[in-house]
Design a protein around this motif. Structure first.
Motif, PDB file in Angstrom:
ATOM      1  N   VAL A  19       0.832  -1.211   0.000  1.00 32.39           N
ATOM      2  CA  VAL A  19       0.000   0.000   0.000  1.00 32.39           C
ATOM      3  C   VAL A  19       0.863   1.256   0.000  1.00 32.39           C
ATOM      4  O   VAL A  19       0.492   2.261  -0.610  1.00 32.39           O
ATOM      5  CB  VAL A  19      -1.053   0.023   1.135  1.00 32.39           C
ATOM      6  N   GLU A  20       2.019   1.221   0.652  1.00 32.09           N
ATOM      7  CA  GLU A  20       2.903   2.387   0.627  1.00 32.09           C
ATOM      8  C   GLU A  20       3.574   2.547  -0.720  1.00 32.09           C
ATOM      9  O   GLU A  20       3.883   3.664  -1.132  1.00 32.09           O
ATOM     10  CB  GLU A  20       3.924   2.325   1.758  1.00 32.09           C
ATOM     11  N   ASP A  21       3.799   1.450  -1.436  1.00 31.92           N
ATOM     12  CA  ASP A  21       4.348   1.541  -2.781  1.00 31.92           C
ATOM     13  C   ASP A  21       3.317   2.139  -3.734  1.00 31.92           C
ATOM     14  O   ASP A  21       3.643   2.967  -4.581  1.00 31.92           O
ATOM     15  CB  ASP A  21       4.801   0.160  -3.267  1.00 31.92           C
ATOM     16  N   ALA A  22       2.063   1.759  -3.579  1.00 34.60           N
ATOM     17  CA  ALA A  22       0.999   2.254  -4.451  1.00 34.60           C
ATOM     18  C   ALA A  22       0.567   3.670  -4.064  1.00 34.60           C
ATOM     19  O   ALA A  22       0.228   4.471  -4.922  1.00 34.60           O
ATOM     20  CB  ALA A  22      -0.197   1.309  -4.401  1.00 34.60           C
ATOM     21  N   VAL A  23       0.535   3.975  -2.783  1.00 39.88           N
ATOM     22  CA  VAL A  23       0.109   5.243  -2.188  1.00 39.88           C
ATOM     23  C   VAL A  23      -1.387   5.496  -2.406  1.00 39.88           C
ATOM     24  O   VAL A  23      -2.152   5.575  -1.459  1.00 39.88           O
ATOM     25  CB  VAL A  23       0.923   6.463  -2.693  1.00 39.88           C
ATOM     26  N   TRP A  24      -1.818   5.633  -3.644  1.00 42.11           N
ATOM     27  CA  TRP A  24      -3.197   5.962  -3.984  1.00 42.11           C
ATOM     28  C   TRP A  24      -3.999   4.687  -4.219  1.00 42.11           C
ATOM     29  O   TRP A  24      -3.479   3.711  -4.741  1.00 42.11           O
ATOM     30  CB  TRP A  24      -3.241   6.811  -5.251  1.00 42.11           C
ATOM     31  N   CYS A  25      -5.274   4.730  -3.859  1.00 43.46           N
ATOM     32  CA  CYS A  25      -6.141   3.577  -4.098  1.00 43.46           C
ATOM     33  C   CYS A  25      -7.472   4.051  -4.664  1.00 43.46           C
ATOM     34  O   CYS A  25      -7.860   5.210  -4.506  1.00 43.46           O
ATOM     35  CB  CYS A  25      -6.367   2.784  -2.811  1.00 43.46           C
ATOM     36  N   ASN A  26      -8.147   3.143  -5.317  1.00 39.19           N
ATOM     37  CA  ASN A  26      -9.524   3.391  -5.718  1.00 39.19           C
ATOM     38  C   ASN A  26     -10.388   3.054  -4.501  1.00 39.19           C
ATOM     39  O   ASN A  26     -10.174   2.042  -3.837  1.00 39.19           O
ATOM     40  CB  ASN A  26      -9.914   2.491  -6.899  1.00 39.19           C
ATOM     41  N   ALA A  27     -11.340   3.920  -4.210  1.00 39.66           N
ATOM     42  CA  ALA A  27     -12.231   3.711  -3.072  1.00 39.66           C
ATOM     43  C   ALA A  27     -13.673   3.783  -3.557  1.00 39.66           C
ATOM     44  O   ALA A  27     -14.056   4.731  -4.233  1.00 39.66           O
ATOM     45  CB  ALA A  27     -11.983   4.764  -2.009  1.00 39.66           C
ATOM     46  N   ALA A  28     -14.446   2.769  -3.211  1.00 39.33           N
ATOM     47  CA  ALA A  28     -15.847   2.723  -3.629  1.00 39.33           C
ATOM     48  C   ALA A  28     -16.756   2.762  -2.402  1.00 39.33           C
ATOM     49  O   ALA A  28     -16.522   2.068  -1.410  1.00 39.33           O
ATOM     50  CB  ALA A  28     -16.124   1.466  -4.444  1.00 39.33           C
ATOM     51  N   THR A  29     -17.789   3.600  -2.512  1.00 36.76           N
ATOM     52  CA  THR A  29     -18.848   3.664  -1.518  1.00 36.76           C
ATOM     53  C   THR A  29     -20.163   3.417  -2.255  1.00 36.76           C
ATOM     54  O   THR A  29     -20.183   3.272  -3.476  1.00 36.76           O
ATOM     55  CB  THR A  29     -18.890   5.047  -0.830  1.00 36.76           C
ATOM     56  N   VAL A  30     -21.249   3.384  -1.498  1.00 40.14           N
ATOM     57  CA  VAL A  30     -22.568   3.162  -2.085  1.00 40.14           C
ATOM     58  C   VAL A  30     -23.390   4.432  -1.873  1.00 40.14           C
ATOM     59  O   VAL A  30     -23.496   4.928  -0.746  1.00 40.14           O
ATOM     60  CB  VAL A  30     -23.258   1.945  -1.439  1.00 40.14           C
ATOM     61  N   ASP A  31     -23.988   4.945  -2.963  1.00 37.58           N
ATOM     62  CA  ASP A  31     -24.759   6.180  -2.858  1.00 37.58           C
ATOM     63  C   ASP A  31     -26.169   5.914  -2.321  1.00 37.58           C
ATOM     64  O   ASP A  31     -26.529   4.774  -2.000  1.00 37.58           O
ATOM     65  CB  ASP A  31     -24.768   6.945  -4.184  1.00 37.58           C
ATOM     66  N   SER A  32     -26.979   6.960  -2.250  1.00 33.54           N
ATOM     67  CA  SER A  32     -28.320   6.852  -1.656  1.00 33.54           C
ATOM     68  C   SER A  32     -29.276   5.993  -2.480  1.00 33.54           C
ATOM     69  O   SER A  32     -30.335   5.608  -1.998  1.00 33.54           O
ATOM     70  CB  SER A  32     -28.924   8.247  -1.461  1.00 33.54           C
ATOM     71  N   GLN A  33     -28.909   5.683  -3.718  1.00 33.81           N
ATOM     72  CA  GLN A  33     -29.747   4.813  -4.548  1.00 33.81           C
ATOM     73  C   GLN A  33     -29.104   3.434  -4.727  1.00 33.81           C
ATOM     74  O   GLN A  33     -29.403   2.720  -5.677  1.00 33.81           O
ATOM     75  CB  GLN A  33     -30.013   5.495  -5.890  1.00 33.81           C
ATOM     76  N   ASN A  34     -28.216   3.079  -3.799  1.00 29.72           N
ATOM     77  CA  ASN A  34     -27.528   1.781  -3.772  1.00 29.72           C
ATOM     78  C   ASN A  34     -26.670   1.513  -5.005  1.00 29.72           C
ATOM     79  O   ASN A  34     -26.511   0.374  -5.418  1.00 29.72           O
ATOM     80  CB  ASN A  34     -28.516   0.635  -3.554  1.00 29.72           C
ATOM     81  N   ARG A  35     -26.095   2.575  -5.566  1.00 28.47           N
ATOM     82  CA  ARG A  35     -25.192   2.433  -6.703  1.00 28.47           C
ATOM     83  C   ARG A  35     -23.771   2.684  -6.218  1.00 28.47           C
ATOM     84  O   ARG A  35     -23.531   3.613  -5.437  1.00 28.47           O
ATOM     85  CB  ARG A  35     -25.540   3.448  -7.796  1.00 28.47           C
ATOM     86  N   PRO A  36     -22.820   1.872  -6.667  1.00 34.44           N
ATOM     87  CA  PRO A  36     -21.429   2.116  -6.252  1.00 34.44           C
ATOM     88  C   PRO A  36     -20.878   3.368  -6.922  1.00 34.44           C
ATOM     89  O   PRO A  36     -21.244   3.684  -8.065  1.00 34.44           O
ATOM     90  CB  PRO A  36     -20.693   0.872  -6.737  1.00 34.44           C
ATOM     91  N   GLN A  37     -20.038   4.083  -6.183  1.00 33.87           N
ATOM     92  CA  GLN A  37     -19.322   5.234  -6.732  1.00 33.87           C
ATOM     93  C   GLN A  37     -17.875   5.139  -6.283  1.00 33.87           C
ATOM     94  O   GLN A  37     -17.589   4.876  -5.112  1.00 33.87           O
ATOM     95  CB  GLN A  37     -19.943   6.548  -6.270  1.00 33.87           C
ATOM     96  N   SER A  38     -16.972   5.366  -7.225  1.00 37.23           N
ATOM     97  CA  SER A  38     -15.533   5.258  -6.966  1.00 37.23           C
ATOM     98  C   SER A  38     -14.860   6.614  -7.040  1.00 37.23           C
ATOM     99  O   SER A  38     -15.331   7.515  -7.721  1.00 37.23           O
ATOM    100  CB  SER A  38     -14.881   4.327  -7.989  1.00 37.23           C
ATOM    101  N   ARG A  39     -13.755   6.694  -6.328  1.00 43.15           N
ATOM    102  CA  ARG A  39     -12.882   7.849  -6.374  1.00 43.15           C
ATOM    103  C   ARG A  39     -11.513   7.407  -5.901  1.00 43.15           C
ATOM    104  O   ARG A  39     -11.343   6.305  -5.396  1.00 43.15           O
ATOM    105  CB  ARG A  39     -13.402   9.016  -5.523  1.00 43.15           C
ATOM    106  N   VAL A  40     -10.533   8.287  -6.057  1.00 43.08           N
ATOM    107  CA  VAL A  40      -9.172   7.983  -5.629  1.00 43.08           C
ATOM    108  C   VAL A  40      -8.963   8.586  -4.242  1.00 43.08           C
ATOM    109  O   VAL A  40      -9.362   9.726  -3.983  1.00 43.08           O
ATOM    110  CB  VAL A  40      -8.156   8.546  -6.639  1.00 43.08           C
ATOM    111  N   LEU A  41      -8.354   7.796  -3.348  1.00 43.66           N
ATOM    112  CA  LEU A  41      -8.035   8.278  -1.995  1.00 43.66           C
ATOM    113  C   LEU A  41      -6.567   8.020  -1.683  1.00 43.66           C
ATOM    114  O   LEU A  41      -5.918   7.173  -2.299  1.00 43.66           O
ATOM    115  CB  LEU A  41      -8.888   7.554  -0.947  1.00 43.66           C
ATOM    116  N   HIS A  42      -6.104   8.708  -0.650  1.00 43.31           N
ATOM    117  CA  HIS A  42      -4.710   8.622  -0.203  1.00 43.31           C
ATOM    118  C   HIS A  42      -4.682   8.293   1.296  1.00 43.31           C
ATOM    119  O   HIS A  42      -4.437   9.173   2.118  1.00 43.31           O
ATOM    120  CB  HIS A  42      -4.046   9.971  -0.481  1.00 43.31           C
ATOM    121  N   PRO A  43      -4.953   7.042   1.656  1.00 44.52           N
ATOM    122  CA  PRO A  43      -4.898   6.686   3.077  1.00 44.52           C
ATOM    123  C   PRO A  43      -3.458   6.555   3.575  1.00 44.52           C
ATOM    124  O   PRO A  43      -2.527   6.354   2.795  1.00 44.52           O
ATOM    125  CB  PRO A  43      -5.577   5.309   3.140  1.00 44.52           C
ATOM    126  N   ILE A  44      -3.312   6.649   4.867  1.00 43.59           N
ATOM    127  CA  ILE A  44      -2.059   6.311   5.529  1.00 43.59           C
ATOM    128  C   ILE A  44      -2.419   5.229   6.544  1.00 43.59           C
ATOM    129  O   ILE A  44      -3.479   5.286   7.166  1.00 43.59           O
ATOM    130  CB  ILE A  44      -1.399   7.550   6.177  1.00 43.59           C
TER     131      ILE A  44
END
Length: 153
Positions: A19-44
């Motif tokens: 994860v430290e080599d990649a740094v950035w990840c795709n992150a998916a949550t579920v919206d109010s209509q139960n559809r997945p939505q993705s974005r890029v995040l930078h966790p530590i």
């Protein structure tokens, strides 16, 4: 056949390295209509706990209010992806928010960064801190199927 892991310590080093080599990840949550939505995040990550500095008024914040789970995919090396399925909780303890702010600032780039580029300081009301608690982590090696490892909390 994946190897089932019960002790996080058995995958910790490889997980953190990937994860430290990649740094950035795709992150998916579920919206109010139960559809997945993705974005890029930078966790530590601190062992099995991930931290993400986010805007408290973002769409992801609204999604997590209704469904507090997030799916992370680290795919810098497509043959060795890492997937972390997590519960996501808001951390509102100011001392912890300040500690993680300093962790982001003091960790060398690219894993660390200065959150002051986005928020005024750790007291900024728009600065939100998500605590990621994985319930499932999958470390794959698609070139060596026998080395797949799956950890469950």
């Amino acid at each position: 056949m994946p190897q089932r892991i019960t002790d996080f310590a058995d995958i910790k080093d490889e997980f953190i390295e990937r994860v430290e080599d990649a740094v950035w990840c795709n992150a998916a949550t579920v919206d109010s209509q139960n559809r997945p939505q993705s974005r890029v995040l930078h966790p530590i990550w601190e062992g099995p706990v991930g931290w993400v500095a986010v805007n408290r008024e973002s769409p992801k914040a609204k999604h997590l209010a209704a469904n507090p789970y997030i799916s992370l995919a680290y795919i810098k090396d497509p043959m060795k992806p890492v997937y972390a399925e997590c519960g996501a909780l808001w951390e509102d303890d100011q001392a912890i928010k300040e500690r993680i702010w300093e962790l982001f600032k003091s960790t060398p780039e690219p894993v660390g960064y200065d959150p002051g580029m986005i928020w005024k300081n750790a007291q900024d009301p728009k600065y939100g801190l998500l605590k990621l608690e994985p319930w499932l982590i999958r470390l794959y090696d698609l070139l060596n199927q026998n080395s797949h490892r799956i950890w469950r909390a």
